[in-house]
Scaffold this active site. Sequence first.
Site, PDB file in Angstrom:
ATOM      1  N   LYS A 110       0.827  -1.211   0.000  1.00 10.45           N
ATOM      2  CA  LYS A 110       0.000   0.000   0.000  1.00 10.45           C
ATOM      3  C   LYS A 110       0.852   1.248   0.000  1.00 10.45           C
ATOM      4  O   LYS A 110       0.454   2.273  -0.554  1.00 10.45           O
ATOM      5  CB  LYS A 110      -0.967  -0.002   1.186  1.00 10.45           C
ATOM      6  CG  LYS A 110      -2.105  -0.978   0.980  1.00 10.45           C
ATOM      7  CD  LYS A 110      -3.284  -0.707   1.880  1.00 10.45           C
ATOM      8  CE  LYS A 110      -4.408  -1.678   1.545  1.00 10.45           C
ATOM      9  NZ  LYS A 110      -5.417  -1.778   2.571  1.00 10.45           N
ATOM     10  N   LYS A 192      -4.529  -9.963  -6.909  1.00 12.31           N
ATOM     11  CA  LYS A 192      -5.818 -10.254  -6.277  1.00 12.31           C
ATOM     12  C   LYS A 192      -6.872  -9.230  -6.711  1.00 12.31           C
ATOM     13  O   LYS A 192      -6.547  -8.075  -7.024  1.00 12.31           O
ATOM     14  CB  LYS A 192      -5.692 -10.270  -4.752  1.00 12.31           C
ATOM     15  CG  LYS A 192      -5.485  -8.928  -4.130  1.00 12.31           C
ATOM     16  CD  LYS A 192      -5.713  -8.961  -2.614  1.00 12.31           C
ATOM     17  CE  LYS A 192      -5.538  -7.534  -2.094  1.00 12.31           C
ATOM     18  NZ  LYS A 192      -5.788  -7.329  -0.711  1.00 12.31           N
ATOM     19  N   LYS A 195     -10.582  -3.419  -4.835  1.00  8.56           N
ATOM     20  CA  LYS A 195     -11.346  -2.232  -5.199  1.00  8.56           C
ATOM     21  C   LYS A 195     -10.470  -1.152  -5.811  1.00  8.56           C
ATOM     22  O   LYS A 195     -10.932  -0.350  -6.597  1.00  8.56           O
ATOM     23  CB  LYS A 195     -12.030  -1.663  -3.944  1.00  8.56           C
ATOM     24  CG  LYS A 195     -13.354  -2.297  -3.652  1.00  8.56           C
ATOM     25  CD  LYS A 195     -13.855  -1.940  -2.268  1.00  8.56           C
ATOM     26  CE  LYS A 195     -13.140  -2.754  -1.214  1.00  8.56           C
ATOM     27  NZ  LYS A 195     -13.849  -2.777   0.092  1.00  8.56           N
TER      28      LYS A 195
END
Length: 325
Positions: A110, A192, A195
């Site tokens: 992230k 994966k 969103k």
Amino acid sequence: MRVFSGIRPTGELHIGNYLGAIRQWIELQEKAECVFCIVDLHAMTTPYKPGELQKNIRDLAIVYLAAGLDPEKCIFFVQSEIKEHTELAWLLGTITPLGELKRMTQFKEKSKKHLEYINAGLLNYPLLMAADILLYQTDAVPVGKDQKQHVELTKEIARRFNNKFGKVFKEPKVLLPKVGEKIMSLQNPKKKMSKTDGPHGYISLFDAPEEIKKKIMATVTDPGRNIRYDPLKKPGISNLLMIYHIFSGEPIKKLENDFKNKGYAELKKSLAKILIDSLGLFREKKKELDQREVYIKEVLDRGTKKARSLAALTMENVRKKMGIF
Ligand code: AMP
Ligand code: TRP
């Protein structure tokens, strides 16, 4: 057995969230004491719009209900309503080496993705997650595979705390689904489904039939024509077969056989139909729940009350053991 899990209210939920997490919850609520949280404080560690957060929280509560979670059988509530979560997260931070947080895969990924937004909250994310889990004396945490590392760190933190201050916490274990622990992106089957990947990479639980069809037909697949389950050599087709298998209940072997002499387009068309039918139920329930604002608030308020008394009990013990009573 006590079960705890949570999802971040970051907008739409996708079928990866459903297959990796919520589907397990629905089975568990029948046999365990379940606590399911809407983890809004976690959602604030990546860029978000303050004006949309309350709507996203409400929408996630609707997803929980529409998916089949029963507020008579489990507790659900909003994380930021219970102050003990942030309090315990701070205290756990005082016994957790920095290196353990820095090596978390999600933090590394992230912080690469949101270069403009690498904040301390992103690094401390697993401490808050550990607090969520440990406050409720949790035995098992049903999540998708990407969260396994965080649950293992939680266990380590619990053990360290218990050794240092005396036993307060249970050591939780992770519960991965038998199938569907990692659903892949429709646009990049090596990553994966997520969103943050753009709407073409995922199917939302509330996508309209035309959208579902469009997205499935545009899925990135593999060279060749064979319809065979082989995640290494054929990640795209294997992902579609897996989704097909879970939503239809048909064994993968049977699907391979049924589509033996057919092309990818045929498989996609048929899968789109299955998804449209299965997700149609969600859309209908959502429409109904959208009208029941008061009921949803009441469910969350009731959940908060129950959760708060459990959390307070653990917290009192923690404070005593750590010397701040
Ligand atoms: P999040 O949206 O990151 O809060 O994730 C909520 C839950 O969905 C967690 O238990 C995740 O492990 C699970 N999850 C998220 N993405 C996937 C995926 N692509 N496949 C399976 N499970 C997933
Ligand atoms: N970190 C989880 C995710 O991104 C969400 C989460 C927060 C969670 N607290 C939790 C999951 C406690 C299980 C238990 O998916």
